[in-house]
Design a protein around this motif. Sequence first.
Motif, mmCIF file in Angstrom:
data_model
loop_
_atom_site.group_PDB
_atom_site.id
_atom_site.type_symbol
_atom_site.label_atom_id
_atom_site.label_comp_id
_atom_site.label_asym_id
_atom_site.label_seq_id
_atom_site.Cartn_x
_atom_site.Cartn_y
_atom_site.Cartn_z
ATOM 1 N N PHE A 318 0.836 -1.203 0.000
ATOM 2 C CA PHE A 318 0.000 0.000 0.000
ATOM 3 C C PHE A 318 0.876 1.261 0.000
ATOM 4 O O PHE A 318 0.610 2.221 0.700
ATOM 5 C CB PHE A 318 -0.913 0.025 1.233
ATOM 6 N N ALA A 319 1.929 1.236 -0.819
ATOM 7 C CA ALA A 319 2.860 2.367 -0.830
ATOM 8 C C ALA A 319 2.181 3.662 -1.257
ATOM 9 O O ALA A 319 2.635 4.757 -0.903
ATOM 10 C CB ALA A 319 4.035 2.064 -1.749
ATOM 11 N N ASP A 320 1.081 3.562 -2.008
ATOM 12 C CA ASP A 320 0.377 4.766 -2.466
ATOM 13 C C ASP A 320 -0.299 5.514 -1.320
ATOM 14 O O ASP A 320 -0.746 6.654 -1.512
ATOM 15 C CB ASP A 320 -0.668 4.395 -3.523
ATOM 16 N N LYS A 321 -0.349 4.942 -0.140
ATOM 17 C CA LYS A 321 -0.925 5.629 1.011
ATOM 18 C C LYS A 321 0.080 6.596 1.645
ATOM 19 O O LYS A 321 -0.270 7.321 2.574
ATOM 20 C CB LYS A 321 -1.384 4.612 2.063
ATOM 21 N N HIS A 322 1.306 6.625 1.161
ATOM 22 C CA HIS A 322 2.343 7.504 1.683
ATOM 23 C C HIS A 322 2.643 8.631 0.699
ATOM 24 O O HIS A 322 2.463 8.479 -0.510
ATOM 25 C CB HIS A 322 3.647 6.728 1.938
ATOM 26 N N ASP A 323 3.124 9.738 1.234
ATOM 27 C CA ASP A 323 3.736 10.765 0.412
ATOM 28 C C ASP A 323 5.016 10.178 -0.188
ATOM 29 O O ASP A 323 5.828 9.581 0.533
ATOM 30 C CB ASP A 323 4.049 11.989 1.274
ATOM 31 N N GLY A 324 5.193 10.352 -1.479
ATOM 32 C CA GLY A 324 6.290 9.691 -2.179
ATOM 33 C C GLY A 324 7.677 10.057 -1.699
ATOM 34 O O GLY A 324 8.630 9.289 -1.895
ATOM 35 N N GLU A 325 7.825 11.220 -1.057
ATOM 36 C CA GLU A 325 9.127 11.652 -0.577
ATOM 37 C C GLU A 325 9.306 11.440 0.927
ATOM 38 O O GLU A 325 10.329 11.815 1.486
ATOM 39 C CB GLU A 325 9.330 13.142 -0.903
ATOM 40 N N HIS A 326 8.308 10.853 1.564
ATOM 41 C CA HIS A 326 8.362 10.644 3.021
ATOM 42 C C HIS A 326 7.830 9.242 3.314
ATOM 43 O O HIS A 326 6.709 9.078 3.790
ATOM 44 C CB HIS A 326 7.543 11.707 3.753
ATOM 45 N N MET A 327 8.660 8.258 3.029
ATOM 46 C CA MET A 327 8.253 6.858 3.117
ATOM 47 C C MET A 327 9.234 6.100 4.008
ATOM 48 O O MET A 327 10.115 5.387 3.530
ATOM 49 C CB MET A 327 8.190 6.237 1.720
ATOM 50 N N PRO A 328 9.126 6.253 5.324
ATOM 51 C CA PRO A 328 10.090 5.592 6.215
ATOM 52 C C PRO A 328 10.010 4.071 6.135
ATOM 53 O O PRO A 328 8.928 3.499 6.025
ATOM 54 C CB PRO A 328 9.702 6.104 7.606
ATOM 55 N N ARG A 329 11.171 3.449 6.209
ATOM 56 C CA ARG A 329 11.268 1.998 6.124
ATOM 57 C C ARG A 329 11.635 1.402 7.475
ATOM 58 O O ARG A 329 12.358 2.023 8.261
ATOM 59 C CB ARG A 329 12.338 1.597 5.097
ATOM 60 N N LEU A 330 11.146 0.204 7.725
ATOM 61 C CA LEU A 330 11.576 -0.536 8.906
ATOM 62 C C LEU A 330 13.080 -0.767 8.824
ATOM 63 O O LEU A 330 13.608 -1.070 7.750
ATOM 64 C CB LEU A 330 10.834 -1.863 9.010
ATOM 65 N N ASN A 331 13.759 -0.594 9.946
ATOM 66 C CA ASN A 331 15.211 -0.711 10.052
ATOM 67 C C ASN A 331 15.956 0.395 9.304
ATOM 68 O O ASN A 331 17.153 0.270 9.037
ATOM 69 C CB ASN A 331 15.705 -2.092 9.572
ATOM 70 N N GLY A 332 15.244 1.485 9.009
ATOM 71 C CA GLY A 332 15.873 2.621 8.348
ATOM 72 C C GLY A 332 16.291 3.720 9.292
ATOM 73 O O GLY A 332 16.758 4.769 8.855
ATOM 74 N N GLY A 333 16.093 3.524 10.600
ATOM 75 C CA GLY A 333 16.480 4.531 11.578
ATOM 76 C C GLY A 333 15.300 5.304 12.121
ATOM 77 O O GLY A 333 14.166 5.172 11.643
ATOM 78 N N PRO A 334 15.536 6.122 13.150
ATOM 79 C CA PRO A 334 14.465 6.915 13.757
ATOM 80 C C PRO A 334 13.755 7.796 12.732
ATOM 81 O O PRO A 334 14.352 8.249 11.748
ATOM 82 C CB PRO A 334 15.206 7.762 14.796
#
Length: 426
Positions: A318-334
Amino acid sequence: MSALSRFMAYLDASPSPFHAVAAAAERLAALGFVPFDEAGPPSPLAPGDRRMVLRGGSLLAFRVGSSPAAEAGFRIIAAHTDSPNLRIKPNPYLRSHGCTRLAVEVYGGTLDATWADRDLGLAGRVVVRDGGGQRSALVDLRTPLCRIPNLAIHLNREVNDKGLVLNRQTQLPAVFAIGASEADPLRELLGGAVGVAASDVLTWDLMLVDTLGAARVGWKGEMVASGRLDNLASCANAIEAMELACAGPLAAHTSGIALFDHEEVGSTTSRGADGRMIERALSMIVRDGPSAPGGLERALANSVLVSADMAHGVHPGFADKHDGEHMPRLNGGPVIKQNSSQRYATEGETSALFVRLCEDAGVPVQWFVNRSDLACGSTVGPMLAARLGVPTVDVGCAMWSMHSAREACGADDVAMMGAVMGRFLG
């Protein structure tokens, strides 16, 4: 024990907000924190003194700095101990068709369907008769006691097209017994758990809980799955940060963690973030310390707060539910969370501080901004910023399945967030 092992142990020890506070208090007591008598007369606090205030499912803990709080201010991490779940009503029984079900009331914004077809236990607090008075006791019955059974697809052919929708009054109550003959089986169970007669069980604050413990998930165990990650994960990070800070030299500022109950239902309670509990605790620290008149106001003017609550990790389906430039990933840091309508309290100066803390800790930093065409959630951050007048940044670890009966976060994010928060407090 590693930071991740401590994290998972804390999750398993905390099936309810009351248990979360008890588990936090045990770790803090090992660091030398002692309860603060809110009703007692003022007494001097020396640099390095460690105090905590316990009230039900809320806890505040502070380490007095080397300088008076009125001069050096506070650095506080705020999180919440409660999670969306199903609470047991005071008159719990629904008896029909040979079954005894427990009536439930939805607490917070649950994903209702995730509670179906799970082995469910009970946890929380019971109040029992004690001589001519009463006392409270914690109960943790994480054994398969209840079940909310799904309806077979043969009788609900459209469920995969239209989704599972459960009527909260008639279909969400949990089956507790079949053919039970006891007049009051729940009180029998609770009385046995705390060592009193069933007739001495007066009231309760009970909730259904998934019986599965926290688990590593993924090919290399790169995820943690558990109930109540939102927001016990942030509580665990805050406790870890306090342990790290206490292991280092005494800072000039007074360091604190504030773990609040009732965030999921608005926080406007006697022990919620929108109540006076934190103001009273901060007043006691300044009152009891070497400060001039106007000490609390001066202290708050020199303070900063981190509001820690879990963040929406980008969902691969469901990546379309995010703003394309603000998509934090698990294990990507705080993750720094920002919203121009101040649903998150982050501003440029406070986010810059957190970015620098991440740089100092050598960990990456991510950003979450909601899609502009979707409504944004909130945290304790904005209400504490408004109540205290303290600059605040909203942060969290990325997660999936927020408000599900069982959620997931990144295993690597745990130590990264703890390290950054430890630097903030220290």
